[in-house]
Structures are given as C-alpha cells and as structure tokens.
Design an enzyme around this catalytic site. Sequence first.
Site, PDB file in Angstrom:
ATOM      1  N   ASP A  21       6.205   0.131  -6.889  1.00  0.00           N
ATOM      2  CA  ASP A  21       5.845  -0.093  -5.079  1.00  0.00           C
ATOM      3  C   ASP A  21       5.324  -1.637  -4.508  1.00  0.00           C
ATOM      4  O   ASP A  21       4.312  -1.558  -6.018  1.00  0.00           O
ATOM      5  CB  ASP A  21       5.640   0.846  -4.176  1.00  0.00           C
ATOM      6  CG  ASP A  21       5.610   0.508  -2.609  1.00  0.00           C
ATOM      7  OD1 ASP A  21       5.779  -0.482  -2.500  1.00  0.00           O
ATOM      8  OD2 ASP A  21       6.107   1.361  -1.926  1.00  0.00           O
TER       9      ASP A  21
HETATM   10  C1  BGC Z   1       6.496  -0.610   0.408  1.00  0.00           C
HETATM   11  C2  BGC Z   1       7.880  -0.619   0.593  1.00  0.00           C
HETATM   12  C3  BGC Z   1       8.803  -1.682   0.362  1.00  0.00           C
HETATM   13  C4  BGC Z   1       7.463  -2.827  -0.329  1.00  0.00           C
HETATM   14  C5  BGC Z   1       8.092  -4.091  -0.511  1.00  0.00           C
HETATM   15  C6  BGC Z   1       5.785  -1.612   0.455  1.00  0.00           C
HETATM   16  O1  BGC Z   1       4.513  -1.319   0.995  1.00  0.00           O
HETATM   17  O2  BGC Z   1       6.329   0.582   0.611  1.00  0.00           O
HETATM   18  O3  BGC Z   1       9.046   0.412   0.894  1.00  0.00           O
HETATM   19  O4  BGC Z   1      10.087  -1.746  -0.381  1.00  0.00           O
HETATM   20  O5  BGC Z   1       6.875  -3.121   0.433  1.00  0.00           O
HETATM   21  O6  BGC Z   1       8.332  -4.658   0.964  1.00  0.00           O
END
Ligand code: BGC
Length: 757
Positions: A228
């Site tokens: 993530d």
């Molecule tokens: C979120 C993800 C997301 C990623 C990119 C993170 O903060 O938890 O779900 O895909 O950011 O935006």
Amino acid sequence: MTDISGIVAKMTLEEKAALCTGATSWTTTPVGRLGLPELLVSDGPHGIRRMPNVRVLTQKSLPATCFPTASSLAATWDTALLYEMGQALAEEAIALKVDVILGPGANMKRTPLCGRNFEYFSEDPYLAGELAASLINGIQSKGVGTALKHFAANNQEFERFSINAEIDERTLREIYLPAFETAVTKAKPWSVMCAYNKVNGTYVSEHHHLLTDILKGEWGFEGFIVSDWGAVHDRVAALRAGLDLEMPGPKQARVNAVVEAVRNGELDEAVLDGAVRRIVRIISQAAQTAKGGGFDAAAHHTLARRIAAEGMVLLKNNGLLPLQNPQHIAVIGQAAQLAHFQGGGSSHINPTQVDVPFTELQKLAGNAELSFAPGYAMDDCLNPELIAEAVAAAQAADVALLYIALPDSKESEGYDRPDLNLTQQQVALIQAVTAVQPSTVVILNNGAPVVVRDWIDGTAAILEAWMMGQAGGGAIADILFGRTNPSGKLAETYPVKLTDTPAYLNFPGENGEVHYGEGLFIGYRYYDAKEVPVQFPFGYGLSYTTFAYSNLHVSDTTFKDTDGLVVSVDVTNTGSMTGKEVVQVYVHDQKARLIRPYKELKGFAKVELQPGETKTVSFTLNTRAFAYYDPAYQQWITENGEFDILVGASAADIRCRATVNLQSTLQLPSILHNESTIRAWFNDPVGKTILQPMVVELMSNGGLFNNSDPSYIGMDKLNFLLDLPLRSFLHFQEDFLTQPADDIADMLLRQARSVRQ
Ligand code: BGC
C-alpha cells in the site's frame, strides 16, 4: 511469449533494485535498453482515478464513470453483474492508459464503525470472496490487471498505518483470509496490495508467513505483491518477506539499500530476482493490451444506473411503494439536489456526469407537482428553520421523499466513524416530517449501516441507496416509481444500536494494538451466537413481489466430503410483479470439536422470476463448505457428523432445511501429546481404542477412581477424571500398575502416534 528469465538475466543489480520501487507516484521504473516499459497503476476500486500527471499523488483525476461503491455492489449479490462492471472498468482503464486498477478491496466488515467500509463488500468472507473474484475476472478478461487489497486485516482506519491487529490463527483463516483466498484462486489477480497495519506484531509488508507462506505458497499466487502507498518500513526486510514492489516512488535511498544488501550478502540476490521476475511478467502481460482510444461514457452511465438499482435495499415498506401517481410530492433533503454518490479518499472519482436525484424524479413523476426543501446542512448543527420549512412542504403534499446523506465527516477513508447515527438535524428532520406526513419515504445515502430505531416508526418506507455511484439518482427514481423492482439484500447486518455490535469492546484498540477478541464471531455469526436482536439481518431486503420456497432437495443424505453435495430448491414468484430473489444457502454443523458459528453462508444465487413463475436453483457445496480450520492440525478439517442445510431469504428467514450426514475422508495425524487429558484421548479415535480398555480395568479394580461408591467424595468422579492429563491419572493409579506411570504414558503415546486415523 516474452522471455522473462532472459530479461531478468540481462538486468544489472541496480536495474533490478530500481524496478522493485516505483519511479513515480503511479508508475514503475522502465528499463529502456531492454525494451521493458513502465507499468501504470491507478485507483480503484469503483472507477478509474487516473492522475493526469503520474508524478503527483493527488490531483483532480481524469473523468471516468463513478460506479456504486462496494457496499452497494455487494448488496446486488449478482456475480454476473460485477463481471460486467469489471469489463466496463477495464475499457475505461484502457482508454485512460492504465495497466492495473488498484482494487477491489476484500477486507471484512468487522465493525460498522470502520470508516472505509463503503469500499469493502461484506461481513461474510464467502460473499466477499465470490464478488471480488467476479469483479477481477471481469476486469482481467479485457487484459487489464487488478490489485486485490488490502491484504490483510486492514479492518479499521484508526491508526491504520501502524496498528497491530492481534488475531488468532483460526480467526485469520476462517474470517479475514478466505475472501482473499477465493479471489486469488478463482481469479488470479495480477497483483495483491499488502496492508499498512501489523498482524500479530509484524508489519504485513514484512510478514513472511502471510506474503510468502500463505499467499504465494499455499494459494499459488503468481502475480506481484505491491505495498500500500507508504506501507514499507524496511525495504530489505520487506523483499525478504515477499513484498515485490514498493509504491510510491521515487525513493533512491530504498533502491540503494537493496543494492547494498545484495552486495554485502545480507540479501540473497535470488530473492530479488524472484521479485523482479514477478513484476516483469506482469509488465509484459500488460504491454500486450493496446491502450488508448475512448470509452462509451453513456453506456457506462446506464450500466452504473442498473447496478445502483440492483444494489438498493428496500428496508421497510408499508405498501406506499411503488408510488401510485401522487399529485404533489415534497422532496426534502439536500442530497436530492446534490447527489451523495461516493466516499472520500483514494477511491474518489471525477465522474463523467452526475444524475441529480430531484431531476430524475421529475422525469418519472408525470404530472405530479414537486416541491423542494433542503431540510439540513452537512454539519451537525440543529437548524429549526430548515425543519419548519420541510414540515410545511410535507404537509402540503401527498407524499414526502426524504433524501438523507451521511456527511463526509461521519465516514471516509482515513478515519473511523464516531457513531452509527445520522446527524442530529437529520434525525430531528425525519421525526418532524413523519409526525405530519405518514406517507414519508426515507432514502439513505451512506456506505455502512446507520441506527434507525429513533425514527423508523413514523416512516412508511426506507430505501437504502448506499453510495450509489454517479447514476444513482436515476436508480432511486426507478425504484420509487416501480420501474425497477428492488432486489438488493444486505451484505451486512444492521444492528439496533452500536453497543450491540460484535467488536464493540475490542475496537479500535489502544496502545497501538487491537485485539480481535470476538474471534470468528463477526456479523451474523455474532448475533446468532449471542441471540442479540438486530434491526435488519444479513441477507435481508424487500421486494414489490413475494417469493415462496419449496422442494429442497439434496443429492445424498449421506455423502463423502470429497464428493460434495448438490442442493436444489424451487423458488416461485407468488406476487404480481416480475422480481428477483436472492436465495441463500447456509450450513450448520450440529456438533464439532471446536466452537463454530451457528451457521455460515456457503452458496447464493440471484434469480429473476415472472409472476407465477417457478425456477429450480442449484448449489454445489464442496468440502470447504463443511470444513473449519483447526489450529491443532494447522489445516482445514472435516469431521464425521450431521449438518443442516438451511436455505432462506435472509440469515433470519430460513425457509427450508435438510439434514445430511458427512463422512470425512481425512487422514489426520494424532495430536495427542504429553499433557493430553483423558477427554482428549477419548475424543481421538485412535486414542480411545488404545486407552479405553485400560481405564475400564483400572476403574473396576479399585483405587482413587473406583466409581463403586461415589458418596464419600461427593463428586462425579468420571467427570473429574475427564479433565486429568493421562499422565497424572496414571500417577494416581501407580499402586495398581505393573510398570511406572511415566513408562506406560510414553508407551501409549507412541502407540497413538504410530497409527494414522
Ligand atoms: C490506500 C489504497 C490506495 C493507495 C493509492 C492508500 O492510501 O489505502 O487503497 O490504493 O493509497 O492511492
């Protein structure tokens, strides 16, 4: 077919390290000299959030269709529809030059307080897994990848970057992992995104057991694992644990650390090569899909409307709906003019167009006169003037339609919900309007359950419209006027109140830790076990028609686990309108060695029926439908015994049942050990055969456990005996034994272990 190994073999150490960390916020590092392009990823999950500039983390994204969010999708219970939506998402990804969509999310709704529940499917792992797999299959059928997220146990937003989720192995295996397992094994996502949080003391990004042993090993996941955004702490440790790609980039220090670690022997280059191979394989796969062109925005908008309508759940209806030619409709609530159709955070889409609920209503309302009053502002302040205005409008009309949207302050990515309530103003508004207008319909826009008990009684009908996507305004009108018969059912329980919810005493955790103390018992599993009344059960939703269930049939009343069981049931539309019913199959294990939830969903199907029509619906239940994960054996096991097959219209509305007898074909090793009790020995088929004759003999020969005269010790000695470890039992009997107690205990244990059950 690209020569993956050939490419990897030609890459320098620096190039390999660089490939494992993003080049920008949304792309990987290309290797020009080897013809390896970059891979471009975008959020997800219910629309494409393509940044115009990949170097920027957050900016207004390019226009794309905003489909309903996962709560709504799950309430459709329609895997074919999710597949279709997946195809549409892929078409937009291709047009916007996106290789991989960051989604779907398969985390469990452990508590309705999780701020991000709108992005997740369900409290039930079976349902969530099937839906995630269909969506992924739909997207990937067009040559666009997915990133199944957030693996694993990212079930709250509070301290999501650092919280340590303490979860026992069985709960992980039966509740928090299966949706991922199903999606991985059935749909083979191109990538899986690891969660920010820790599980049992280790960041998931460094969790070898989760990433390598389970995901890549047991489930055979062949894509790459991406972090993530910002979930990596120690790049080298993460690589060793199985985390292939770190995002976002650039992060030269991380690349250098990997190069250094290989050079000084801290990191085996083969580990790096493994990660590189996985990433290169997906990049090559993505490159085979030609990107660019346009997409049919109008068709996708229409699809979004159909999906939104399929997911809306009619929670209450005293017969007012569908509306019968009202002459004067009071439309109340800001959300009627300003559609609330998505949630805040990384999934926020820049829609191609947005249906205004009021306008859509007007289009279907014929000659009816529509008035409007805003009713509330999006803060939590009481505003009596707005209420007075709404009451006057409601009084002057035949019907009042109250559009109630939960404000962003009450649910979003990044923070959890403070409570399950509407705002004070919204509650006061509903109470005041229903006091003067009995024909009031409340239409809810929210991503997770709200408490309705303070205002439900005065309403004529309640429609849960969720975060309904950009075309949801039209879908609401379709349902209110009966152009669509509602067929959504809840994929999550609506509790009566917050304090009834399963994780209430174990959420959100403190001192950096959250204990999943409720274990297996989330959602309906908890309410069943505790006999806690709920407002609206899992699987519940009304229709404008009625359905009858009959002729439940099972392929065999006695069957081997490996053969599985086919269950069929007849469903008849007994009303006067065409409609769709979601048929649900739950399994109840009558007796197990370990505690089990009363029932678990193991099959579902959505069927469309004309008035008077009957269809036979069939379900195949495989071994896993009857199994549970036994940590003592470290595997899923089945046990001989009786199971009830419960078929119904919701978790609380079982219409037919049958009892079947399962014969386990498992050959389990003995788990008896030095401290095993007499009960454990007797529960173990081999142990019992070995021990029983000796115990019978000892008890008839006298000694402490001679049961001939229980009066002088005032206890049931047999019951007492059951909880004694065998070894202690033998020690108490030493006067009556021909060999030392320890020798006999060792011998019995050796015998038990040498025989496989
Ligand atoms: C979120 C993800 C997301 C990623 C990119 C993170 O903060 O938890 O779900 O895909 O950011 O935006």
